[in-house]
Structure formats: C-alpha cells, structure tokens
Design an enzyme around this catalytic site. Structure first.
Site, PDB file in Angstrom:
ATOM      1  N   LYS A 278       0.847  -1.204   0.000  1.00  0.00           N
ATOM      2  CA  LYS A 278       0.000   0.000   0.000  1.00  0.00           C
ATOM      3  C   LYS A 278       0.875   1.244   0.000  1.00  0.00           C
ATOM      4  O   LYS A 278       1.707   1.419   0.895  1.00  0.00           O
ATOM      5  CB  LYS A 278      -0.915  -0.014   1.238  1.00  0.00           C
ATOM      6  N   ASP A 283      -2.630  10.059   3.863  1.00  0.00           N
ATOM      7  CA  ASP A 283      -4.032   9.664   3.982  1.00  0.00           C
ATOM      8  C   ASP A 283      -4.791  10.687   4.818  1.00  0.00           C
ATOM      9  O   ASP A 283      -4.780  10.632   6.047  1.00  0.00           O
ATOM     10  CB  ASP A 283      -4.125   8.265   4.622  1.00  0.00           C
ATOM     11  N   LYS A 290     -10.330  12.690   8.076  1.00  0.00           N
ATOM     12  CA  LYS A 290      -9.916  12.230   9.403  1.00  0.00           C
ATOM     13  C   LYS A 290      -9.921  13.406  10.384  1.00  0.00           C
ATOM     14  O   LYS A 290      -9.751  14.555   9.971  1.00  0.00           O
ATOM     15  CB  LYS A 290      -8.483  11.674   9.330  1.00  0.00           C
ATOM     16  N   ASP A 301       1.488   6.145   5.667  1.00  0.00           N
ATOM     17  CA  ASP A 301       0.522   5.210   5.097  1.00  0.00           C
ATOM     18  C   ASP A 301       1.050   4.535   3.816  1.00  0.00           C
ATOM     19  O   ASP A 301       0.327   3.814   3.141  1.00  0.00           O
ATOM     20  CB  ASP A 301      -0.808   5.933   4.842  1.00  0.00           C
ATOM     21  N   ASP A 360     -12.193   6.942   3.596  1.00  0.00           N
ATOM     22  CA  ASP A 360     -11.007   6.707   4.419  1.00  0.00           C
ATOM     23  C   ASP A 360     -10.599   5.226   4.400  1.00  0.00           C
ATOM     24  O   ASP A 360      -9.541   4.857   4.886  1.00  0.00           O
ATOM     25  CB  ASP A 360     -11.278   7.170   5.859  1.00  0.00           C
ATOM     26  N   GLU A 362      -9.477   3.641   1.977  1.00  0.00           N
ATOM     27  CA  GLU A 362      -8.925   3.744   0.623  1.00  0.00           C
ATOM     28  C   GLU A 362      -7.861   2.685   0.345  1.00  0.00           C
ATOM     29  O   GLU A 362      -7.649   2.319  -0.812  1.00  0.00           O
ATOM     30  CB  GLU A 362      -8.327   5.148   0.413  1.00  0.00           C
ATOM     31  N   ARG A 364      -7.722  -0.522   0.943  1.00  0.00           N
ATOM     32  CA  ARG A 364      -8.245  -1.755   0.348  1.00  0.00           C
ATOM     33  C   ARG A 364      -8.621  -1.536  -1.116  1.00  0.00           C
ATOM     34  O   ARG A 364      -8.635  -2.475  -1.908  1.00  0.00           O
ATOM     35  CB  ARG A 364      -9.428  -2.271   1.187  1.00  0.00           C
TER      36      ARG A 364
HETATM   37  N1  BES Z   1      -4.404   4.407   6.908  1.00  0.00           N
HETATM   38  C1  BES Z   1      -5.520   4.064   7.707  1.00  0.00           C
HETATM   39  C2  BES Z   1      -5.193   3.021   8.784  1.00  0.00           C
HETATM   40  C3  BES Z   1      -4.159   3.425   9.811  1.00  0.00           C
HETATM   41  C4  BES Z   1      -4.556   3.892  11.054  1.00  0.00           C
HETATM   42  C5  BES Z   1      -2.812   3.266   9.569  1.00  0.00           C
HETATM   43  C6  BES Z   1      -3.599   4.247  12.004  1.00  0.00           C
HETATM   44  C7  BES Z   1      -1.866   3.614  10.519  1.00  0.00           C
HETATM   45  C8  BES Z   1      -2.260   4.087  11.734  1.00  0.00           C
HETATM   46  C9  BES Z   1      -6.634   3.508   6.818  1.00  0.00           C
HETATM   47  O1  BES Z   1      -6.674   3.976   5.530  1.00  0.00           O
HETATM   48  C10 BES Z   1      -7.915   3.902   7.477  1.00  0.00           C
HETATM   49  O2  BES Z   1      -8.170   5.059   7.551  1.00  0.00           O
HETATM   50  N2  BES Z   1      -8.662   2.905   7.928  1.00  0.00           N
HETATM   51  C11 BES Z   1      -9.900   3.148   8.572  1.00  0.00           C
HETATM   52  C12 BES Z   1     -10.907   2.193   8.022  1.00  0.00           C
HETATM   53  C13 BES Z   1     -12.311   2.516   8.402  1.00  0.00           C
HETATM   54  C14 BES Z   1     -12.779   3.760   7.677  1.00  0.00           C
HETATM   55  C15 BES Z   1     -13.194   1.346   8.027  1.00  0.00           C
HETATM   56  C16 BES Z   1      -9.689   2.898  10.071  1.00  0.00           C
HETATM   57  O3  BES Z   1      -8.938   1.978  10.421  1.00  0.00           O
HETATM   58  O4  BES Z   1     -10.243   3.649  10.860  1.00  0.00           O
HETATM   59 ZN    ZN Z   2      -4.835   4.605   4.744  1.00  0.00          ZN
HETATM   60 ZN    ZN Z   3      -7.756   5.816   5.316  1.00  0.00          ZN
END
Ligand code: BES
Ligand code: ZN
Ligand code: ZN
Length: 510
Positions: A278, A283, A290, A301, A360, A362, A364
């Site tokens: 990834k 992000d 966020k 990220d 968010d 993104e 996947r």
């Molecule tokens: N990049 C984030 C996940 C992340 C969180 C990486 C903290 C490193 C540290 C990912 O893209 C994300 O935002 N995931 C969301 C998914 C949710 C919207 C289903 C999450 O984990 O909150």
């Molecule tokens: Zn992310």
């Molecule tokens: Zn994200």
C-alpha cells in the site's frame, strides 16, 4: 560501515573497541567472554566494573584496557536474563553497543565470533540446545547496521555528531566458514532494505510523493537490473484500474501504479512471487476526512510500499536467483472537487463493483486493483500484500504484533514462523466467510466498509474477493508495527522497516 573478518589468535585481536555480550546474572558469562577473562582479559575479570555491570537489556558499559593491550576499550552490552534469551535481544544489544561506539567516535570496533557461542535455544533452530552461530551472526550484524540508522536529511542544525564507525570487525581464531560469510552478506542486504524502508516511511509527504517512490524504484531498477513500469493515472484509468483511479482522483500530486520485476536470466517464465505494498503517501481520509489529532502520522501510510521497495533493495544486494514482482499502487488520498465520494459506486479492475461507504477505507481500494491486476498479468505462485490498513488491527494487537490473514494456512504459517525467528511477530485473525455479510451492498457487489466491527478482518475479507482461490495469498496489516514510539536499540523512534526481514526471508526460502 564495512564488515571485516580478521583471523588471528585471540591474544592478537586488534580493535578500537572489543564488544562482548553479557547475561543479566552476576558471573553468568557466555563461554566466549569466559575464555577472554581467563586469558588476555584477566585484568577485566578482577575489575569492579565487570562486577557492577548488570547485563540488563539496553545497558552498555565502556571499560578501558590497561596500557599495552591490543584493544584499548571493552564494551559490554546487556542481554537480559539467560532463560529469556531470544536472538532479538542480541540484535538490540549489538545495536546499543554500536551506538556507543558512534557516540565516542570509535572508528573500528569489533566483536569476537566466540562471543556468540553458547546462547540457549529451547526451540527449533537449535544445535544441541544452543542457537546456531549463523543466525546469531546475522542478528548481530543486522542489529549493528540497522541500529545505527538515523534519518537526519532534513535537519540543518545540531549535526556535529562523530562520524559513523568505519568498520565492524569479526574476530575469529579459525578460518572463516562460507556459511558465516553468507550470514553476514544477508545481514548487509537486509539492513540496506530496512534502512531504505525507514527513510521512505519517516520522510514527510511533501518529500516522499508517489513520483518520489516511482523515482526511487526507477533508480533501483537501473542499479540492479530490475524491469520497471510506472503507470500514470490516465493510463491506469484506461487500463480499468478503477478503484485505484478513484482514490487518486482528487490528488494534485501525480499518482503512479508501479510495477517492479526482478527476473534473473532463466527465471523469466517462472510463476513469480508477487509482493504488493500500500502506497498512500498521505491519507487525509478524503471526503470522509480524518480528525486533526495525529493527522501528521498519516505520512506513514505508504509503509507497505516502502517495505516492498526495501525487500527489492535487499534482493538487489544479495543477487537472488528467483523471479519476484512488486506492485506499488501509490497516491495521496485527498478531498477536493474531483474526489470520490461516499455513495459512489466504482468498477474495480476485476470487474466487481464497490459501493463507497467511507473514502477513508482507501487502502483496500488501491490494493484490490493491485491484487486483481497482479494475479491476472503475472499468474504468481503466491501473493503477499503488506499495508498500514486498519486502526482496528492496532486495537486488536497493539504496536508490536502485525495481523496476518489469507487463504492458505501453509503460507500464513510459514510467514509467522519466519517472522518469529527474526523478531517480526504476526498473529492470525479468523477470515471466515461470515465476515462478508457486513460487506453486502444494496447497489453494488460489495461495500468498502462493514458496519459490524472486526475492522481488520473485514478489510481482509474485502481483499479476498479479488484473489483467485487457487493462488496462495497472505495479507499483512502493519498499521501498528510500521511505527514505534519507543527506542528498542535495533530501531529508534519512528519508522521501523517492519516486514522487510520476513518478506526477504520468504523470497529466499521459496
Ligand atoms: N491508513 C488508515 C489506517 C491506519 C490507522 C494506519 C492508524 C496507521 C495508523 C486507513 O486507511 C484507514 O483510515 N482505515 C480506517 C478504516 C475505516 C474507515 C473502516 C480505520 O482503520 O479507521
Ligand atoms: Zn490509509
Ligand atoms: Zn484511510
């Protein structure tokens, strides 16, 4: 820092500092140190400094030899209790010892090979109950090389630190065995990879852009003879990489879908190992923005893409004879007038449609296109994706353990085993079909987010829809482990380079 082998009788071991490792129990010395204390190190055996040294992990002592000794300094590095010994302890102790040398401006430290003998190993990988020298040698050298790593490129002040040690000597009394040389070479290769991954991950998003990652991959390709394809956004869109293109839509920074291939002569037609990382260089969450707290951390990220580049750096250094392909979908995730939106339905490369619930989620989306494209174009013998994918994996497993899921217990099991021996911990979460229920959509083939908890599993379940059943696949969620707030010796605060060691070992072992 060069690694230099020196073969000589122990009385003639010359070095600016001689490094030994010590357990946390008074008088409980590894055999190599005992030998030294009984021979040229008698002065040390009688010194209060040795008795005062506790041998705790991260503890380091500097002692000065009496005049006339070929090594003017002795450095002791603590391993913690003998019964809790793991190679990771040695890796960290070696790192702390080398950092002490750096601090002092010691140019040519060395450690006796016999200082690594007699370390207890209750499990597999042992030789009569002790750790094999090969693996301890690798830990020591990797620990030294990665432990010295620091990212100072963007500092203009306080740069007056002494230069790094010029060389690390390995002292032995017998001729050097080929397997020892090989361990040291692997250590050099993997440390180069780990340090590259850390530099890329810790770098801010205004330095490490998708174009910067494409440039890094191109330079690597030129250096090591890899094939490279840097697909721009317009081309990606025309190729049908619709999920990737949607995430990239609002970014002013040009996005790249990077394909890197190591296909040494004779392997060109073999089904390759496929590594997917990834590469979200920032992000923001997109339209599903966020919150502001810790938003600066979202520069990391792209740690998955950086880890894949790190593995390729290690492959390039070590000259592996197998075909390996890396796919790095790289873009920022930004809000804006052109941004994709919650409620949008995307057509992915696989043809399956996706209803966006959160922009968010993104990671996947860029990964699902990379998985489907990689499977179709390369027909790989296995695929592994590595990604800072979910905050939920941090909730479940914390910052020292990565989540692992997949469609092949053979593959996930072997990754876990390889990782465990290298200080990279992976723990499985159950990827049962029932987890797809929450991804069902009224308007499309699936949603990108489930509303039923189990965030790390649902993200993996989403990815699974894009992996042909017959290809063994593993998904590594490194959201927690890509970054550390504590200095372990091996790794300072910041980016860890997590995943490089295990994946490099995986490509070597297959
Ligand atoms: N990049 C984030 C996940 C992340 C969180 C990486 C903290 C490193 C540290 C990912 O893209 C994300 O935002 N995931 C969301 C998914 C949710 C919207 C289903 C999450 O984990 O909150
Ligand atoms: Zn992310
Ligand atoms: Zn994200």
């Amino acid at each position: 820092m060069q690694i230099e082998w020196k073969v000589a009788p122990s009385s003639q071991w010359q070095a600016d500092a001689l490094i030994f490792f010590v357990f946390q129990k008074p008088g409980d010395y590894p055999p190599g140190l005992k030998q030294f204390l009984d021979s040229s190190g008698k002065w040390l055996a009688d010194s209060a400094a040795l008795a005062d040294f506790n041998g705790k992990p991260s503890e380091v002592a500097l002692l000065y030899s009496p005049d006339g000794h070929p090594a003017p300094r002795i450095i002791l590095a603590g391993l913690g209790p003998r019964e809790r010994f793991e190679p990771e302890r040695l890796r960290n102790a070696s790192a702390f010892a080398l950092r002490k040398c750096h601090e002092l401006g010691v140019a040519r430290p060395a450690f006796p090979l016999c200082a690594l003998e007699g370390f207890p190993c209750p499990e597999a990988g042992s030789q009569e109950g002790t750790w094999a020298l090969d693996s301890l040698l690798r830990e020591t050298v990797t620990g030294a090389l990665a432990g010295l790593h620091q990212f100072k490129l963007l500092k203009t002040r306080d740069l007056a630190a002494p230069p790094l040690p010029e060389s690390l000597g390995i002292l032995c009394t017998e001729p050097v065995e080929p397997s020892w040389r090989q361990s040291v070479e692997f250590a050099g290769s993997e440390a180069a990879g780990i340090n590259l991954t850390r530099d890329l991950t810790i770098s801010p998003a205004n330095r490490v852009t998708p174009a910067f990652l494409a440039q890094t991959a191109s330079e690597m390709a030129a250096k090591f003879g890899f094939r490279i394809d840097t697909i721009d956004l317009a081309t990606a869109r025309s190729m049908g990489l619709g999920a990737f293109a949607a995430v990239a839509a609002a970014s002013e920074e040009p996005a790249y879908f990077i394909v890197l291939e190591h296909a040494p002569a004779g392997s060109e037609n073999d089904p390759p190992l496929l590594l997917i990382g990834k590469g979200i260089t920032f992000d923001s969450g997109g339209i599903s923005l966020k919150p502001r707290e810790k938003l600066e951390e979202m520069k990391q990220d792209m740690a998955g893409a950086a880890a894949v580049l790190g593995v390729f750096e290690a492959i390039g250094h070590s000259g592996l004879s197998k075909r390996v392909v890396g796919i790095l979908p790289c873009t920022e995730n930004m809000p804006g007038g052109k941004a994709y939106k919650p409620g949008d339905v995307l057509r992915s490369y696989s043809g399956q449609t996706i209803e966006i619930i959160s922009t968010d989620a993104e990671g996947r989306l860029v990964l699902c296109d990379a998985l489907a494209y990689g499977a179709k174009r390369f027909k790989p013998c296995l695929m592994v994706d590595i990604a800072t994918l979910t905050g939920a994996s941090i909730i479940a497993l914390g910052r020292e353990v990565a989540a692992i899921m997949g469609n092949s217990e053979e593959l996930t099991g072997s990754i876990r085993k390889l990782g465990a021996a290298l200080g990279e911990r992976f723990w499985p979460l159950p990827l049962w079909d029932l987890f797809f229920d929450g991804l069902k959509s009224e308007v499309a083939d699936m949603k990108n987010v489930s509303d039923r908890g189990a965030g790390a599993v649902c993200a993996a379940m989403f990815l699974k829809q894009f992996v042909p059943d017959q290809i063994p696949w593993a998904h590594l969620d490194i959201a927690g482990t890509a970054w550390t707030d504590k200095d372990t010796g091996f790794c300072r605060k910041g980016a860890t380079g997590f995943g490089v060691r295990t994946l490099f070992e995986l490509v070597k072992s297959r």
